[in-house]
Design a protein around this motif. Structure first.
Motif, PDB file in Angstrom:
ATOM      1  N   PHE A 240       0.840  -1.213   0.000  1.00 55.28           N
ATOM      2  CA  PHE A 240       0.000   0.000   0.000  1.00 55.28           C
ATOM      3  C   PHE A 240       0.869   1.254   0.000  1.00 55.28           C
ATOM      4  O   PHE A 240       0.581   2.238  -0.698  1.00 55.28           O
ATOM      5  N   ALA A 241       1.947   1.250   0.799  1.00 50.07           N
ATOM      6  CA  ALA A 241       2.844   2.400   0.845  1.00 50.07           C
ATOM      7  C   ALA A 241       3.531   2.597  -0.506  1.00 50.07           C
ATOM      8  O   ALA A 241       3.705   3.739  -0.968  1.00 50.07           O
ATOM      9  N   LEU A 242       3.910   1.512  -1.150  1.00 53.24           N
ATOM     10  CA  LEU A 242       4.526   1.607  -2.486  1.00 53.24           C
ATOM     11  C   LEU A 242       3.542   2.194  -3.495  1.00 53.24           C
ATOM     12  O   LEU A 242       3.916   3.039  -4.331  1.00 53.24           O
ATOM     13  N   GLU A 243       2.296   1.765  -3.409  1.00 53.57           N
ATOM     14  CA  GLU A 243       1.262   2.292  -4.307  1.00 53.57           C
ATOM     15  C   GLU A 243       1.077   3.795  -4.109  1.00 53.57           C
ATOM     16  O   GLU A 243       0.980   4.561  -5.076  1.00 53.57           O
ATOM     17  N   GLN A 244       1.026   4.256  -2.851  1.00 54.12           N
ATOM     18  CA  GLN A 244       0.865   5.681  -2.562  1.00 54.12           C
ATOM     19  C   GLN A 244       2.085   6.483  -3.034  1.00 54.12           C
ATOM     20  O   GLN A 244       1.947   7.583  -3.574  1.00 54.12           O
ATOM     21  N   GLU A 245       3.276   5.951  -2.845  1.00 61.93           N
ATOM     22  CA  GLU A 245       4.501   6.648  -3.251  1.00 61.93           C
ATOM     23  C   GLU A 245       4.561   6.798  -4.773  1.00 61.93           C
ATOM     24  O   GLU A 245       5.040   7.817  -5.289  1.00 61.93           O
ATOM     25  N   LEU A 333      -1.390  11.745  12.275  1.00 60.40           N
ATOM     26  CA  LEU A 333      -2.015  10.580  11.637  1.00 60.40           C
ATOM     27  C   LEU A 333      -3.111  11.020  10.664  1.00 60.40           C
ATOM     28  O   LEU A 333      -4.065  10.285  10.414  1.00 60.40           O
ATOM     29  N   SER A 334      -2.961  12.234  10.103  1.00 60.58           N
ATOM     30  CA  SER A 334      -4.006  12.776   9.235  1.00 60.58           C
ATOM     31  C   SER A 334      -4.147  11.998   7.925  1.00 60.58           C
ATOM     32  O   SER A 334      -5.230  11.947   7.347  1.00 60.58           O
ATOM     33  N   VAL A 335      -3.054  11.381   7.447  1.00 67.74           N
ATOM     34  CA  VAL A 335      -3.128  10.615   6.198  1.00 67.74           C
ATOM     35  C   VAL A 335      -3.032   9.115   6.457  1.00 67.74           C
ATOM     36  O   VAL A 335      -2.927   8.330   5.508  1.00 67.74           O
ATOM     37  N   CYS A 336      -3.059   8.730   7.714  1.00 68.50           N
ATOM     38  CA  CYS A 336      -2.922   7.305   8.059  1.00 68.50           C
ATOM     39  C   CYS A 336      -4.220   6.561   7.736  1.00 68.50           C
ATOM     40  O   CYS A 336      -5.300   6.960   8.175  1.00 68.50           O
ATOM     41  N   ARG A 337      -4.107   5.494   6.966  1.00 72.93           N
ATOM     42  CA  ARG A 337      -5.283   4.703   6.564  1.00 72.93           C
ATOM     43  C   ARG A 337      -5.151   3.231   6.927  1.00 72.93           C
ATOM     44  O   ARG A 337      -5.962   2.418   6.501  1.00 72.93           O
ATOM     45  N   TYR A 338      -4.124   2.877   7.670  1.00 74.74           N
ATOM     46  CA  TYR A 338      -3.859   1.465   7.955  1.00 74.74           C
ATOM     47  C   TYR A 338      -3.412   1.338   9.406  1.00 74.74           C
ATOM     48  O   TYR A 338      -2.412   1.936   9.803  1.00 74.74           O
ATOM     49  N   LEU A 339      -4.164   0.598  10.213  1.00 73.57           N
ATOM     50  CA  LEU A 339      -3.849   0.417  11.633  1.00 73.57           C
ATOM     51  C   LEU A 339      -3.871  -1.069  11.966  1.00 73.57           C
ATOM     52  O   LEU A 339      -4.860  -1.760  11.711  1.00 73.57           O
ATOM     53  N   CYS A 340      -2.765  -1.555  12.536  1.00 72.95           N
ATOM     54  CA  CYS A 340      -2.690  -2.956  12.947  1.00 72.95           C
ATOM     55  C   CYS A 340      -2.300  -3.023  14.416  1.00 72.95           C
ATOM     56  O   CYS A 340      -1.339  -2.370  14.846  1.00 72.95           O
ATOM     57  N   LEU A 341      -3.023  -3.797  15.181  1.00 67.78           N
ATOM     58  CA  LEU A 341      -2.698  -4.064  16.587  1.00 67.78           C
ATOM     59  C   LEU A 341      -2.206  -5.502  16.683  1.00 67.78           C
ATOM     60  O   LEU A 341      -2.994  -6.448  16.552  1.00 67.78           O
ATOM     61  N   GLN A 366     -11.558   7.487   7.904  1.00 67.64           N
ATOM     62  CA  GLN A 366     -11.685   6.032   8.014  1.00 67.64           C
ATOM     63  C   GLN A 366     -10.331   5.360   7.797  1.00 67.64           C
ATOM     64  O   GLN A 366      -9.487   5.830   7.047  1.00 67.64           O
ATOM     65  N   ARG A 367     -10.168   4.222   8.456  1.00 67.47           N
ATOM     66  CA  ARG A 367      -8.926   3.462   8.365  1.00 67.47           C
ATOM     67  C   ARG A 367      -9.255   1.979   8.242  1.00 67.47           C
ATOM     68  O   ARG A 367     -10.347   1.535   8.604  1.00 67.47           O
ATOM     69  N   GLN A 368      -8.295   1.236   7.741  1.00 69.22           N
ATOM     70  CA  GLN A 368      -8.414  -0.226   7.734  1.00 69.22           C
ATOM     71  C   GLN A 368      -7.790  -0.740   9.027  1.00 69.22           C
ATOM     72  O   GLN A 368      -6.626  -0.493   9.304  1.00 69.22           O
ATOM     73  N   THR A 369      -8.589  -1.458   9.835  1.00 74.02           N
ATOM     74  CA  THR A 369      -8.143  -1.887  11.163  1.00 74.02           C
ATOM     75  C   THR A 369      -7.956  -3.398  11.188  1.00 74.02           C
ATOM     76  O   THR A 369      -8.840  -4.149  10.763  1.00 74.02           O
TER      77      THR A 369
END
Length: 620
Positions: A240-245, A333-341, A366-369
């Motif tokens: 996902f980070a590669l796609e955004q970059e 975290l204004s552009v953060c869309r991915y959260l993993c615990l 919204q984010r992907q959790t």
């Protein structure tokens, strides 16, 4: 002669005179006369009377004084003699089962009340979402779709694959399982990086979990230790980070796009190192440069800020340092869309729940959790779903089950003999060996004892500084040291692929920690040994859980555990739900959970103390 005849006639009456006498008696007293009935017939009549259903009518006069039959009630007056004993036994058994099922229903109802009482009522959402009543109904859209050649195989094929690999899934519109990394559309550089790590084909949690995450769905991932869960959430965030970059390069002080939160510094560093491995593989293939930051305590903030200034794509953090940097506005975290615990249930148990809520308030949209763990009881799963949008639960094996690749040996060792017996246990398998102890003081004592005996050992626990902890881990990984002595800080998620033997110097306070401890061996399909010392000082409820865990894994039971009797054994497993839904222990239900009782006692004492302190502060 006449007198003699009269005597004879009176003593020996003729038969016709006797019949006449009876007939006259019958005519004179018809109501009271009862004819003779043979014994066999009388017994039959008695049985008929007993079997007969007696109808009792309740009679009351109406307004006109006439008798009125209000109701009829049927009463069974006794056993049925014409029914065989086998049939009677069957009916009695059915009645007993119905009574038992009623008791089970009461038990389940009581447990549901307890779950509802302890379940967190506040949803795991940001303050803005709660204040504005924002509810997301659709998952995030990504640029990944499963290959057409896989989707065209049909849902029946997908179910067969899941059944064969023991993958349990819950949710709507579940993506298909994919059995090869190439079919998941990973670039050649990523597949090359996997081969360098010795990974040629995905594990069951990866076969189902990777397609779910790549499609943008929220997910709860549950699988036994050493099954490759870290890879499931690490690879998608890199892609996902590669796609955004590629679409729009990150500028200075921008990011991160993805956030991974871990309960311990060692686990966070391990996850960060794995992500950096794939980032370097992409760079070697002339792909855009991605930046990942490790945000943990004990490390200079200046070093961490250097990555932020250039624009950071991925942050791997522990809750404490992350909140500190967010409060200081080091990044947003204004552009953060991915959260993993990672190890989500352990973070909540360790008291990080409020920290997670605080971190969520910094998200702007919204984010992907994603939530991952090897042990995730029902109460955590229910709580987690409040934060997820159209979640998919992927479960490989029972939540909290021990790995079947670990040979579990439980030995009764007296408290004063433990230290000496350690040297003998170290002979079971070649190094490296991992020794767990509950207390920091025990870790230091074991470490000192092993050094005196000439054993190359290092130790880590929460009381040591980060530099010493990091150095000990690196020396152990590099095989410079043979033994690592640690508290449970090393039990959660750390990957030591070459460890063949784990020794539990003492039995942990709950069975979840035991599962995490022994999961440091027997990883990636290899076999390992776990030796656990128990004695009279161990809590019986934990030993009962251990007994059932060994039975489930088909391990040998020591006599000391066989002698432990199960309380309310018939209620331990009800239907598909096994054991306690609060802590995951198999030896009891939630109604007898010692962990829940301890938590409630602690909460009650803290409430009283807080009120007392507040009152004292007000007086002053």
């Amino acid at each position: 002669m006449e007198g003699k005849r009269n005597l004879e006639s009176s003593s020996y009456p003729n038969s016709h005179l006797k019949r006449k006498h009876h007939s006259e008696k019958a005519d004179s007293d018809d109501d009271s006369y009862v004819p003779y009935v043979p014994l066999k017939e009388r017994r039959k009549q008695k049985v008929d009377r007993i079997q007969k259903i007696v109808t009792r009518r309740v009679v009351e006069p109406n307004e006109d004084g006439e008798k009125q039959y209000l109701e009829e009630e049927e009463l069974d007056t006794g056993p049925r003699a014409n029914v065989s004993l086998l049939d009677q036994h069957s009916e009695l058994k059915k009645k007993a089962e119905s009574t038992k099922s009623t008791a089970l229903d009461k038990q389940l109802e009581e447990e549901q009340k307890i779950l509802n009482n302890i379940q967190e009522q506040r949803a795991l959402k940001t303050a803005a979402e709660l204040a504005k009543g924002i509810i997301y109904s659709e998952s995030l859209v990504t640029g990944w779709k499963p290959p057409r050649c896989i989707t065209e195989l049909g849902e029946a094929r997908h179910d067969r694959v899941r059944k064969k690999l023991h993958i349990l899934v819950e949710g709507h519109d579940i993506p298909p399982p994919i059995k090869h990394f190439k079919e998941m559309k990973f670039p050649k550089s990523i597949i090359y990086g996997l081969k360098k790590k010795g990974i040629t084909k995905p594990t069951p949690i990866q076969i189902q979990g990777l397609p779910v995450i790549l499609e943008g769905r929220d997910m709860i991932g549950i699988a036994f230790t050493g099954s490759g869960k870290t890879l499931v959430f690490s690879l998608p965030i890199v892609m996902f980070a590669l796609e955004q970059e590629k679409r729009m390069p990150f500028i200075k002080n921008e990011g991160p796009y993805g956030l991974i939160i871990c309960p311990s510094r060692e686990l966070a560093r391990q996850t960060h190192d794995g992500i950096m491995h794939f980032i370097k593989c992409l760079e070697a293939d002339n792909q855009p440069t991605l930046r990942s930051m490790l945000c943990i305590g004990g490390v200079s903030v200046k070093e961490q800020m250097d990555a932020v200034r250039s624009g950071v794509h991925i942050v791997v953090a522990t809750p404490g340092r992350l909140i500190d940097m967010l409060n200081k506005k080091c990044f947003t975290l204004s552009v953060c869309r991915y959260l993993c615990l990672d190890e989500a249930d352990r973070m909540i148990d360790l008291g990080f729940e409020e920290d997670i809520r605080t971190i969520l308030t910094y998200f702007k949209s919204q984010r992907q959790t994603l939530l991952f763990s090897a042990t995730m009881p029902k109460k955590i799963q229910n709580f987690a779903k409040s934060a997820l949008v159209r979640p998919v639960t992927v479960n490989v094996g029972r939540a909290g089950a021990a790995s079947l690749d670990v040979i579990q040996e439980v030995e009764y060792v007296k408290q004063e003999a433990k230290m000496v017996y350690l040297l003998e246990c170290l002979q079971k398998a070649p190094p490296p060996v991992l020794i767990f102890a509950e207390k920091k003081a025990d870790v230091d004592d074991i470490h000192e004892y092993l050094l005196l005996k000439g054993v190359e050992a290092v130790a880590i626990h929460g009381g040591k500084d980060q530099e010493e902890r990091t150095k000990s881990i690196e020396q152990f990984r590099a095989r410079e040291k043979d033994v690592l002595v640690a508290t449970d800080v090393a039990s959660k998620g750390l990957d030591f692929p070459d460890i063949q033997h784990v020794i539990n110097y003492d039995m942990p306070e709950d069975i979840e920690n035991y599962v995490h401890r022994i999961g440091r061996t027997g990883r990636c399909g290899k076999t390992g040994i776990a030796t656990t010392f128990i004695n009279k000082a161990c809590d019986e409820s934990v030993l009962r859980d251990l007994k059932h865990l060994l039975i489930e894994a088909k391990q040998k039971l020591p006599p000391v555990l066989e002698a432990i009797e199960d309380e309310n054994e018939e209620y331990i497993n009800i239907g598909d739900e096994r054991g306690c839904s609060y802590c995951g222990g198999l030896g009891h239900r939630i109604t007898e959970c010692p962990k829940l009782e301890a938590m409630q006692n602690k909460a009650a004492s803290s409430i009283g103390r807080r009120d007392y302190l507040a009152h004292g502060a007000a007086d002053w």
